[in-house]
Design an enzyme around this catalytic site. Structure first.
Site, PDB file in Angstrom:
ATOM      1  N   ASN A 218       0.862  -1.189   0.000  1.00  0.00           N
ATOM      2  CA  ASN A 218       0.000   0.000   0.000  1.00  0.00           C
ATOM      3  C   ASN A 218       0.901   1.242   0.000  1.00  0.00           C
ATOM      4  OD1 ASN A 218      -1.480   2.296   1.038  1.00  0.00           O
ATOM      5  ND2 ASN A 218      -3.139   0.865   1.493  1.00  0.00           N
TER       6      ASN A 218
ATOM      7  N   ASP B 154      -0.013   4.443   0.077  1.00  0.00           N
ATOM      8  CA  ASP B 154      -0.663   5.661   0.602  1.00  0.00           C
ATOM      9  C   ASP B 154       0.325   6.616   1.273  1.00  0.00           C
ATOM     10  OD1 ASP B 154      -3.727   4.140   1.893  1.00  0.00           O
ATOM     11  OD2 ASP B 154      -3.023   4.525  -0.146  1.00  0.00           O
ATOM     12  N   HIS B 155       1.181   6.053   2.129  1.00  0.00           N
ATOM     13  CA  HIS B 155       1.943   6.975   2.984  1.00  0.00           C
ATOM     14  C   HIS B 155       3.239   7.477   2.359  1.00  0.00           C
ATOM     15  CE1 HIS B 155      -1.224   6.821   5.726  1.00  0.00           C
ATOM     16  NE2 HIS B 155      -1.164   5.522   5.806  1.00  0.00           N
TER      17      HIS B 155
ATOM     18  N   ARG C 290       4.801  18.585   1.977  1.00  0.00           N
ATOM     19  CA  ARG C 290       5.406  19.830   1.514  1.00  0.00           C
ATOM     20  C   ARG C 290       4.876  20.267   0.151  1.00  0.00           C
ATOM     21  NH1 ARG C 290      10.440  21.362   3.596  1.00  0.00           N
ATOM     22  NH2 ARG C 290      10.294  21.224   5.874  1.00  0.00           N
TER      23      ARG C 290
ATOM     24  N   HIS D 151      -5.332   3.793  -1.565  1.00  0.00           N
ATOM     25  CA  HIS D 151      -6.632   4.151  -1.007  1.00  0.00           C
ATOM     26  C   HIS D 151      -6.943   5.592  -1.396  1.00  0.00           C
ATOM     27  CE1 HIS D 151      -9.259   4.381   2.918  1.00  0.00           C
ATOM     28  NE2 HIS D 151      -9.944   4.636   1.830  1.00  0.00           N
TER      29      HIS D 151
ATOM     30  N   ARG E   2      -8.968   8.344  -0.790  1.00  0.00           N
ATOM     31  CA  ARG E   2      -9.919   8.784   0.225  1.00  0.00           C
ATOM     32  C   ARG E   2     -10.703  10.002  -0.258  1.00  0.00           C
ATOM     33  NH1 ARG E   2      -9.927   7.766   5.648  1.00  0.00           N
ATOM     34  NH2 ARG E   2      -8.672   5.994   6.365  1.00  0.00           N
TER      35      ARG E   2
ATOM     36  N   ARG F 274      -6.332  12.915   1.361  1.00  0.00           N
ATOM     37  CA  ARG F 274      -5.249  13.302   2.274  1.00  0.00           C
ATOM     38  C   ARG F 274      -3.904  12.729   1.827  1.00  0.00           C
ATOM     39  NH1 ARG F 274      -7.148   9.958   7.583  1.00  0.00           N
ATOM     40  NH2 ARG F 274      -9.115  10.955   7.042  1.00  0.00           N
ATOM     41  N   HIS F 275      -3.923  11.634   1.052  1.00  0.00           N
ATOM     42  CA  HIS F 275      -2.653  11.121   0.555  1.00  0.00           C
ATOM     43  C   HIS F 275      -2.747  10.847  -0.958  1.00  0.00           C
ATOM     44  CE1 HIS F 275      -4.814   7.484   1.636  1.00  0.00           C
ATOM     45  NE2 HIS F 275      -4.471   7.533   2.904  1.00  0.00           N
TER      46      HIS F 275
ATOM     47  N   GLU G 229      -8.536   0.875  -3.162  1.00  0.00           N
ATOM     48  CA  GLU G 229      -9.439   0.918  -2.009  1.00  0.00           C
ATOM     49  C   GLU G 229     -10.293   2.177  -2.110  1.00  0.00           C
ATOM     50  OE1 GLU G 229      -6.717   0.773   1.281  1.00  0.00           O
ATOM     51  OE2 GLU G 229      -6.873  -1.386   1.413  1.00  0.00           O
TER      52      GLU G 229
ATOM     53  N   THR H  96      -7.136   6.649  10.621  1.00  0.00           N
ATOM     54  CA  THR H  96      -6.970   5.549   9.664  1.00  0.00           C
ATOM     55  C   THR H  96      -8.236   4.708   9.720  1.00  0.00           C
ATOM     56  OG1 THR H  96      -5.550   3.708   8.969  1.00  0.00           O
ATOM     57  CG2 THR H  96      -5.848   4.015  11.335  1.00  0.00           C
TER      58      THR H  96
ATOM     59  N   GLY I  38      -2.381  -2.547   9.791  1.00  0.00           N
ATOM     60  CA  GLY I  38      -1.559  -2.532  11.004  1.00  0.00           C
ATOM     61  C   GLY I  38      -0.512  -3.629  11.085  1.00  0.00           C
TER      62      GLY I  38
HETATM   63  C1  LIG Z   1      -8.235  -0.116   4.445  1.00  0.00           C
HETATM   64  C2  LIG Z   1      -6.977  -0.107   5.212  1.00  0.00           C
HETATM   65  O1  LIG Z   1      -6.869  -0.654   6.263  1.00  0.00           O
HETATM   66  C3  LIG Z   1      -5.799   0.635   4.725  1.00  0.00           C
HETATM   67  O2  LIG Z   1      -5.762   0.788   3.355  1.00  0.00           O
HETATM   68  C4  LIG Z   1      -5.761   1.971   5.346  1.00  0.00           C
HETATM   69  O3  LIG Z   1      -7.000   2.585   5.070  1.00  0.00           O
HETATM   70  C5  LIG Z   1      -4.621   2.750   4.761  1.00  0.00           C
HETATM   71  O4  LIG Z   1      -5.050   4.065   4.526  1.00  0.00           O
HETATM   72  P1  LIG Z   1      -5.028   5.090   5.749  1.00  0.00           P
HETATM   73  O5  LIG Z   1      -3.692   4.975   6.416  1.00  0.00           O
HETATM   74  O6  LIG Z   1      -5.302   6.431   5.133  1.00  0.00           O
HETATM   75  O7  LIG Z   1      -6.149   4.628   6.640  1.00  0.00           O
HETATM   76  N1  LIG Z   2      -5.969  -2.802   3.661  1.00  0.00           N
HETATM   77  C1  LIG Z   2      -4.768  -2.648   4.459  1.00  0.00           C
HETATM   78  C2  LIG Z   2      -3.768  -1.826   3.718  1.00  0.00           C
HETATM   79  O1  LIG Z   2      -3.903  -1.610   2.539  1.00  0.00           O
HETATM   80  C3  LIG Z   2      -2.582  -1.315   4.430  1.00  0.00           C
HETATM   81  O2  LIG Z   2      -2.888  -0.979   5.750  1.00  0.00           O
HETATM   82  P1  LIG Z   2      -1.655  -0.469   6.643  1.00  0.00           P
HETATM   83  O3  LIG Z   2      -0.563  -1.504   6.534  1.00  0.00           O
HETATM   84  O4  LIG Z   2      -1.204   0.845   6.084  1.00  0.00           O
HETATM   85  O5  LIG Z   2      -2.207  -0.365   8.044  1.00  0.00           O
END
Ligand SMILES: CC(=O)[C@@H](O)[C@H](O)COP(=O)(O)O
Ligand SMILES: NCC(=O)COP(=O)(O)O
Length: 252
Positions: free
Chosen positions: A16, A18-19, A27, A52, A54, A58-59, A79, A109, A201
């Site tokens: 994932n 996202d982060h 920035r 994801h 959203r 936010r990301h 997602e 989250t 997590g």
């Molecule tokens: C659905 C899930 O558990 C993750 O994809 C989580 O949503 C990561 O995105 P966030 O860190 O923005 O919640």
């Molecule tokens: N659906 C879980 C995911 O995509 C990643 O979640 P996390 O590892 O960032 O908590």
């Protein structure tokens, strides 16, 4: 690249990103580039890329999804919340997979699983809308028998079990209870003919127990990989996570 395990069940890693986008957005720069992160993650052993989009962006931004979709060699797992905006976007982008997740703007989250029981008709309609575009639909749910049944009955072929309560458990006894819930949920999903994934997590020292569950086909992991990459490097963070998962599955 998937590793066929003695159990015959492949364990796949969805990275994932996202982060990576969270850091970029901090920035307003173009770096670190989530697209580059995704492509390098594939080189390092990711079997799919999860992101994801959203409602509050936010990301991950819409453009990240649009640009990445044609470049991925593996597959995209988008997602998204069960809203008209997100469903229309997903139908336009046509990722291989869409995972429907609950979403509250004020949450830090994802806090829990999608309540398929409560929102059955809306979720069923969303599943059908996505399936008309040949998108495989996964429902992000708690490891709860009623939710698993509802997921099956609304026509979703895949579930992703929320491992947040397992990951956040402090006491060993509580973590053991949550692990049992996930094991039972995975078995229930398989009994109903579903593909069973898991995520949320997971990190480098709690992933093993989940990866050992033979009914689970795929783990989606993001935050911990991005965090580890700060010290170990991105490619290493991905390859190390994949190796831990495969070794755990081999060890049984
Ligand atoms: C659905 C899930 O558990 C993750 O994809 C989580 O949503 C990561 O995105 P966030 O860190 O923005 O919640
Ligand atoms: N659906 C879980 C995911 O995509 C990643 O979640 P996390 O590892 O960032 O908590």
């Amino acid at each position: 690249m998937s590793f066929l395990q003695p159990s015959g069940q492949v364990i796949e890693l969805g990275v994932n990103i996202d982060h990576v986008a969270t850091l970029r957005n901090a920035r307003g720069t173009a770096y670190p580039d989530p697209i580059q992160a995704a492509l390098l993650a594939e080189e390092a052993g990711a079997d799919l890329i999860t992101l994801h989009l959203r409602e509050d962006r936010r990301h991950i931004k819409d453009a990240d999804v649009e640009i990445l979709r044609p470049q991925l060699r593996t597959r995209m797992n988008l997602e998204a919340a069960v809203t008209a905006e997100m469903l229309d976007f997903a139908c336009r982008i046509k990722p291989q997979d869409v995972c429907l997740v609950p979403e509250r703007r004020e949450e830090i989250t994802t806090e829990g699983g999608l309540d398929v029981v409560r929102y059955f008709s809306q979720v069923k309609a969303a599943v059908q809308q996505l399936q008309r575009e040949n998108i495989r639909v996964s429902l992000f749910i708690d490891a709860d028998a009623e939710q698993i049944q509802a997921a099956s009955e609304c026509g979703a072929p895949v579930i992703e079990l929320h491992t947040g309560r397992y990951a956040e458990a402090h006491a060993e006894e509580e973590q053991g209870r949550e692990l049992s819930r996930i094991e039972q949920g995975a078995a229930e999903g398989i009994n109903r003919g579903l593909k069973v994934n898991a995520g949320h997590g997971l990190h480098y020292t709690n992933v093993q127990a989940i990866a050992r569950i033979p009914d689970i086909a795929e783990l989606n992991i993001g935050h911990a990989i991005v965090a580890h990459a700060i010290f170990a490097g991105w490619r290493n963070a991905v390859s190390e996570m994949k190796a831990i998962m495969v070794q755990a599955r081999l060890n049984g």
